[in-house]
Scaffold this active site. Structure first.
Site, PDB file in Angstrom:
ATOM      1  N   SER A 176      46.285 -20.107 -63.779  1.00 12.20           N
ATOM      2  CA  SER A 176      46.691 -20.271 -62.243  1.00 12.20           C
ATOM      3  C   SER A 176      46.472 -18.890 -61.698  1.00 12.20           C
ATOM      4  CB  SER A 176      48.163 -20.244 -62.275  1.00 12.20           C
ATOM      5  OG  SER A 176      48.615 -21.929 -62.799  1.00 12.20           O
TER       6      SER A 176
ATOM      7  N   HIS B 199      55.204 -14.751 -59.723  1.00  8.12           N
ATOM      8  CA  HIS B 199      54.432 -15.837 -60.453  1.00  8.12           C
ATOM      9  C   HIS B 199      52.919 -15.721 -59.950  1.00  8.12           C
ATOM     10  CE1 HIS B 199      54.028 -18.761 -63.483  1.00  8.12           C
ATOM     11  NE2 HIS B 199      54.974 -18.355 -63.888  1.00  8.12           N
TER      12      HIS B 199
ATOM     13  N   THR C 254      50.508 -17.791 -58.724  1.00 10.47           N
ATOM     14  CA  THR C 254      49.952 -18.379 -57.564  1.00 10.47           C
ATOM     15  C   THR C 254      50.564 -17.652 -56.182  1.00 10.47           C
ATOM     16  OG1 THR C 254      49.769 -20.473 -58.483  1.00 10.47           O
ATOM     17  CG2 THR C 254      49.707 -20.351 -56.011  1.00 10.47           C
TER      18      THR C 254
ATOM     19  N   ASP D 290      53.409 -28.087 -62.476  1.00 13.26           N
ATOM     20  CA  ASP D 290      52.512 -27.563 -63.580  1.00 13.26           C
ATOM     21  C   ASP D 290      53.438 -27.411 -64.597  1.00 13.26           C
ATOM     22  OD1 ASP D 290      50.341 -25.797 -64.786  1.00 13.26           O
ATOM     23  OD2 ASP D 290      51.873 -24.375 -64.646  1.00 13.26           O
TER      24      ASP D 290
ATOM     25  N   ASP E  59      45.823 -25.776 -57.866  1.00 12.64           N
ATOM     26  CA  ASP E  59      44.945 -24.681 -58.192  1.00 12.64           C
ATOM     27  C   ASP E  59      44.100 -25.316 -59.357  1.00 12.64           C
ATOM     28  OD1 ASP E  59      47.157 -25.209 -59.708  1.00 12.64           O
ATOM     29  OD2 ASP E  59      47.694 -23.044 -60.106  1.00 12.64           O
ATOM     30  N   HIS E  60      44.876 -26.453 -60.492  1.00 11.84           N
ATOM     31  CA  HIS E  60      44.215 -27.232 -61.386  1.00 11.84           C
ATOM     32  C   HIS E  60      44.860 -28.262 -61.734  1.00 11.84           C
ATOM     33  CE1 HIS E  60      47.379 -25.387 -63.595  1.00 11.84           C
ATOM     34  NE2 HIS E  60      47.018 -24.325 -62.873  1.00 11.84           N
TER      35      HIS E  60
END
Length: 466
Positions: free
Chosen positions: A80, A131, A133, A265, A308-309
């Site tokens: 991330s 965190h 992001t 996530d 992001d993924h």
């Protein structure tokens, strides 16, 4: 009729999509791959209409839709931090980096560009403000785990509004030494700290800069999962509403606002499908808040939604050419919430829980036996875990990246996955495509398959940032 109205509106405003964006919303669903979105829509169709198909989320109806690649500079599968850096700066970096390059030098973020262009800037999330992001938009550190140092970068960025669960290491440096609390440092830099939605409303009028976190005593790492939410809990929709309110007060030169649905996530890391779909829907509810603002300023507003993924490698279908997603409605809590309730059951029964007690508990919490038929193999798996955990007292907690679960809760979650016919490849990230949706001023810039580094560059272009 509602869908027809949305469709007609999207067609009408697409004519105005080529203007410069005064107001920019940048939504990032952490871990939200294509199947997380598709699965949520298919679940809604089964649940709301009892039919096979999709019941669209709001953001999937935006007139521009494409997909993006996510690899980092050093890994085919990103983390991330590197992905957040790519989405914030338009540059690839190594896994664990927070908006620094492979040379460890800082890279300017699109949020910093917006601030230099005279816009008000907000960075918000459903997890902690420090965190990976959210940090990638305001901080520059060589390691995502440098939470204290990341927090110290927050006032240096001088953005107008921050929000999230809280801060993970407010008094401990990366080298595990005691350090001055970050909160007086924030206040000295001119920030008002509001704890909870009501506290925000009481303080916002007189505040020049704002940090909104949860009430005292709440878990600083994140907001509660949507499926576990209690009355009075801070929500991502409330954070979005508060950000809009704060960023538009006073002299209005426009704003840039990043909103992260961070716990999609976390639920994917736990392979907890019911919780995942509820988190995606919860982010859609936050996007609806932005969309209501957009309808008032369609020629000046851009909304971009991406991820992001992908996390978990979720598979919709396990070989039977069917799904049973409507079964997920009977899961009342996340796997974490279920684990907590199992621990409470242990204490309430003085560690003398019977199999009948457990069946009654799982019937209430997961719908097993009562609403959902359980196969012999599934009941045996549950009973074997019960014997191990409650009779032999061999309790080995199941661990994912962000949680530890009672083994009975982990087993129940696996059984629910089987019933819903949803599979998972891993408890980690994958290199799968992520979706990109856009509407409004500059949305035409997002029309073809792109790499994640292109997204902030095109946002900057839409906003006219230098």
């Amino acid at each position: 009729m509602k869908k027809l109205i949305y469709s007609l509106f999207f067609v009408l405003i697409s004519v105005a999509a080529n203007g410069q964006a005064k107001y920019i919303f940048y939504f990032i669903g952490d871990g939200m791959g294509v199947n997380q979105v598709n699965g949520t829509e298919m679940y809604q169709a089964e649940l709301q209409n009892g039919r096979i198909g999709v019941e669209p989320l709001l953001f999937t109806q935006f007139p521009v839709a494409t997909m993006a690649t996510t690899f980092s500079a050093t890994n085919s599968v990103t983390d991330s931090a590197a992905a957040g850096t790519a989405l914030a700066t338009g540059k690839k970096t190594y896994n664990h980096a927070i908006s620094v390059g492979e040379d460890k030098n800082a890279i300017q973020t699109v949020a910093e560009q917006a601030k230099k262009a005279g816009k008000k800037v907000g960075v918000t999330t459903s997890v902690s403000v420090d965190h990976a992001t959210p940090a990638a938009f305001y901080a520059h550190q060589p390691d995502r785990n440098m939470y204290y140092e990341i927090a110290l970068d927050l006032p240096k960025a001088n953005f107008d509004f921050y929000a999230g669960g809280g801060f993970l290491k407010p008094t401990t440096s990366f080298d595990k030494k005691d350090a001055p609390s970050i909160f007086p440092i924030f206040e000295e830099a001119g920030y008002t700290v509001a704890r909870g939605y009501n506290d925000y409303k009481a303080k916002a009028g007189k505040a020049d800069k704002m940090i909104l976190i949860q009430e005292e005593g709440a878990n600083p790492s994140c907001l509660p999962y949507a499926i576990d939410r209690k009355e009075g809990d801070l929500t991502l929709a409330q954070i979005t509403e508060s950000a809009i309110d704060f960023l538009t007060k006073g002299k209005n030169k426009g704003f840039f606002l990043m909103v992260e649905g961070g716990k999609i996530d976390w639920a994917c890391h736990s392979n907890d499908v019911a919780t995942v779909f509820n988190e995606v829907k919860d982010m859609d509810n936050a996007i609806k808040v932005a969309y209501e603002f957009y309808k008032k300023h369609p020629k000046e507003t851009l909304i971009v939604v991406t991820a992001d993924h992908e996390t978990g490698g979720i598979v919709l279908g396990t070989g039977k050419y069917e799904l049973n997603l409507k079964a997920l409605q009977y899961q009342n809590h996340s796997a974490d919430g279920l684990s907590q309730r199992i621990s409470e059951l242990r204490k309430a029964k003085g560690n003398k829980v019977t199999w009948e007690d457990m069946k009654e508990f799982l019937g209430k919490e997961m719908g097993f036996w009562k609403e959902l038929p359980i196969s012999w193999e599934q009941e045996r798996a549950l009973h074997d875990e019960f014997e191990k955990s409650f009779v032999k007292n061999k309790v080995v907690f199941a661990e994912s990246m962000y949680s530890k679960s009672e083994p009975m809760a982990a087993c129940a979650k696996r059984v629910m996955n089987e019933i819903a016919m949803v599979g998972w490849v891993s408890g980690g990230h994958s290199a799968g495509f992520v979706p990109v949706f856009a509407i409004g001023a500059g949305s035409h810039l997002f029309g073809e398959k792109i790499d994640n580094t292109e997204i902030p560059k095109r946002i900057a272009k839409a906003g006219g940032y230098k």
